[in-house]
Design a protein around this motif. Structure first.
Motif, short mmCIF file in Angstrom:
data_model
loop_
_atom_site.label_atom_id
_atom_site.label_comp_id
_atom_site.label_asym_id
_atom_site.label_seq_id
_atom_site.Cartn_x
_atom_site.Cartn_y
_atom_site.Cartn_z
N GLY A 51 34.40 37.87 40.90
CA GLY A 51 33.35 37.27 40.07
C GLY A 51 33.76 35.96 39.45
O GLY A 51 32.98 35.00 39.41
N TYR A 52 35.02 35.88 38.97
CA TYR A 52 35.50 34.65 38.34
C TYR A 52 35.66 33.53 39.36
O TYR A 52 35.20 32.40 39.15
CB TYR A 52 36.85 34.90 37.64
CG TYR A 52 36.78 35.86 36.48
CD1 TYR A 52 35.72 35.82 35.58
CD2 TYR A 52 37.78 36.82 36.29
CE1 TYR A 52 35.64 36.70 34.51
CE2 TYR A 52 37.71 37.71 35.22
CZ TYR A 52 36.65 37.64 34.34
OH TYR A 52 36.58 38.52 33.29
N SER A 53 36.31 33.82 40.48
CA SER A 53 36.57 32.77 41.46
C SER A 53 35.28 32.27 42.11
O SER A 53 35.11 31.07 42.35
CB SER A 53 37.54 33.27 42.55
OG SER A 53 36.99 34.37 43.25
N PHE A 54 34.34 33.18 42.37
CA PHE A 54 33.08 32.78 43.00
C PHE A 54 32.30 31.83 42.09
O PHE A 54 31.74 30.82 42.55
CB PHE A 54 32.24 34.02 43.32
CG PHE A 54 30.99 33.73 44.08
CD1 PHE A 54 31.04 33.20 45.37
CD2 PHE A 54 29.74 33.98 43.52
CE1 PHE A 54 29.88 32.93 46.09
CE2 PHE A 54 28.58 33.71 44.22
CZ PHE A 54 28.65 33.19 45.51
N LEU A 55 32.29 32.12 40.79
CA LEU A 55 31.59 31.25 39.84
C LEU A 55 32.30 29.91 39.72
O LEU A 55 31.65 28.85 39.75
CB LEU A 55 31.51 31.94 38.48
CG LEU A 55 30.74 31.19 37.38
CD1 LEU A 55 29.29 30.97 37.80
CD2 LEU A 55 30.81 31.94 36.06
N LEU A 56 33.63 29.92 39.61
CA LEU A 56 34.39 28.68 39.44
C LEU A 56 34.27 27.77 40.67
O LEU A 56 34.16 26.55 40.53
CB LEU A 56 35.86 29.01 39.17
CG LEU A 56 36.17 29.62 37.80
CD1 LEU A 56 37.62 30.06 37.72
CD2 LEU A 56 35.86 28.61 36.69
N LEU A 57 34.28 28.36 41.85
CA LEU A 57 34.16 27.56 43.07
C LEU A 57 32.81 26.84 43.14
O LEU A 57 32.70 25.76 43.73
CB LEU A 57 34.33 28.45 44.30
CG LEU A 57 35.74 28.94 44.62
CD1 LEU A 57 35.69 30.00 45.72
CD2 LEU A 57 36.63 27.77 45.05
N PHE A 78 21.76 28.65 40.33
CA PHE A 78 22.69 29.10 39.30
C PHE A 78 22.46 30.56 38.95
O PHE A 78 23.41 31.32 38.75
CB PHE A 78 22.53 28.24 38.03
CG PHE A 78 23.41 28.68 36.90
CD1 PHE A 78 24.76 28.36 36.89
CD2 PHE A 78 22.90 29.45 35.86
CE1 PHE A 78 25.59 28.80 35.85
CE2 PHE A 78 23.71 29.88 34.82
CZ PHE A 78 25.06 29.54 34.81
N ALA A 79 21.19 30.97 38.90
CA ALA A 79 20.87 32.36 38.60
C ALA A 79 21.47 33.29 39.65
O ALA A 79 22.07 34.32 39.32
CB ALA A 79 19.35 32.55 38.53
N GLY A 80 21.31 32.93 40.93
CA GLY A 80 21.87 33.76 42.00
C GLY A 80 23.37 33.89 41.90
O GLY A 80 23.93 34.99 41.98
N VAL A 81 24.06 32.75 41.69
CA VAL A 81 25.53 32.76 41.60
C VAL A 81 25.99 33.51 40.36
O VAL A 81 26.90 34.36 40.43
CB VAL A 81 26.07 31.30 41.58
CG1 VAL A 81 27.57 31.30 41.30
CG2 VAL A 81 25.78 30.61 42.90
N GLY A 125 13.32 32.79 46.79
CA GLY A 125 13.46 31.34 46.69
C GLY A 125 14.79 30.90 46.10
O GLY A 125 15.02 29.71 45.90
N ALA A 126 15.69 31.84 45.81
CA ALA A 126 17.00 31.51 45.26
C ALA A 126 18.04 31.49 46.37
O ALA A 126 17.75 31.83 47.52
CB ALA A 126 17.38 32.52 44.18
N THR A 127 19.25 31.07 46.03
CA THR A 127 20.37 31.13 46.98
C THR A 127 21.59 31.66 46.23
O THR A 127 21.54 31.87 45.02
CB THR A 127 20.71 29.73 47.57
OG1 THR A 127 21.39 28.95 46.56
CG2 THR A 127 19.47 28.99 48.03
N THR A 128 22.67 31.85 46.96
CA THR A 128 23.92 32.27 46.33
C THR A 128 24.91 31.11 46.28
O THR A 128 26.12 31.31 46.21
CB THR A 128 24.54 33.45 47.08
OG1 THR A 128 24.64 33.12 48.48
CG2 THR A 128 23.70 34.70 46.93
N GLY A 129 24.39 29.88 46.32
CA GLY A 129 25.23 28.69 46.15
C GLY A 129 26.23 28.52 47.28
O GLY A 129 25.98 28.86 48.43
#
Length: 282
Positions: A51-57, A78-81, A125-129
């Protein structure tokens, strides 16, 4: 109301995706493509929580994406990530038992669950960045296809996984990726597959009338010309349910056994007699 449904879909999809990553991918030491794969490698190598690394990347990409595509793009991305990162930290990794001796089964389960989660997120309509943002930036700046860029990133990450984690893990991870991609299509397009028929005949008007009367389906007459004979032809086009296509073939055979018929699968049929035509999420 539609916007509320989209946000509920993002919330549910993020929770399902995080459950799949924690309980099928991480538990069985498998990996993923794109930024998911990079975050998993950081977890396995340095014990940095996913969770931490995915958000930071994704943080640098948020800024670039905002500058290039605007606030609307940033909000749902941002919501998806953020939701995937949050749920991956709070959902336990021991809800399902590990399958260390059957990684293929873990890859199949993981692919299905992750595909459902991602499908719900994408459908809203969202993505996971991550790779999605990079692919859009590359497409915007240099015109390269988004699909090809995503594929190239996945191949690069899976290649790194093969070197660091071994070829077998990389192969099982590819299975999970493939299954997830298919499930995403099902979630976005729906399970129901309709059929389209293109009918080339000298008696198209009779065939069209029979389809109208017997199936109560609309048809369209297209202008065509024979490539060999050069003669003008009318081409009849219609879309029906999977169960009705047999009846269409019977109608054509009864009226003109010499007709030429092409039947293809179609997805996401919108309009009268099928799914309602609605505005898609932005």
């Amino acid at each position: 109301m539609r916007e509320l449904k989209n946000w509920i879909s993002i919330l549910a999809g993020s929770a399902i995706l995080s459950f799949g990553i924690n309980n099928f991918i991480i538990q069985n030491q498998l990996a993923e493509g794109g930024f998911f794969g990079i975050s998993l490698l950081l977890l396995y190598a340095f014990h940095l929580k996913f969770g931490y690394s995915f958000l930071l990347l994704n943080v640098p990409l948020f800024y670039i994406g905002y500058r290039m595509f605007g606030r609307r793009f940033l909000v749902k991305t941002f919501a998806g990530v953020a939701l995937v990162s949050l749920f991956s930290l709070v959902i336990p990794e021991n809800i399902t038992p590990p399958l260390p001796n059957d990684k293929l089964l873990a890859a199949l389960y993981g692919g299905v669950v992750n595909g459902i989660g991602l499908g719900l997120i994408f459908r809203s309509g969202a993505t996971t960045g991550g790779s999605d943002i990079i692919a859009r930036i590359v497409n915007y700046k240099w015109g390269y296809s988004i699909g090809r860029t995503l594929f190239a990133i996945d191949i690069l990450v899976i290649s790194i996984i093969a070197v660091l984690q071994g070829m077998m893990i990389a192969m099982y991870s590819l299975v999970a990726l493939f299954i997830a991609a298919k499930v995403i299509d099902v979630v976005i397009e729906g399970v129901a597959t309709s059929k389209s028929a293109m009918i080339i005949s000298d008696r198209t008007h009779e065939i069209a009338k029979a389809i109208h009367d017997q199936l109560e389906r609309g048809t369209t007459l297209l202008k065509g010309r024979g490539g060999y004979t050069g003669q003008d032809k009318e081409v009849l086009y219609c879309v029906v349910s999977r169960e009705e296509i047999i009846k269409v073939q019977q109608i054509v055979h009864d009226i003109d056994p010499q007709a030429f018929v092409i039947v293809t699968d179609v997805h996401d049929v919108l309009g009268e007699g099928f799914s309602p035509l609605v505005k898609q999420p932005e």
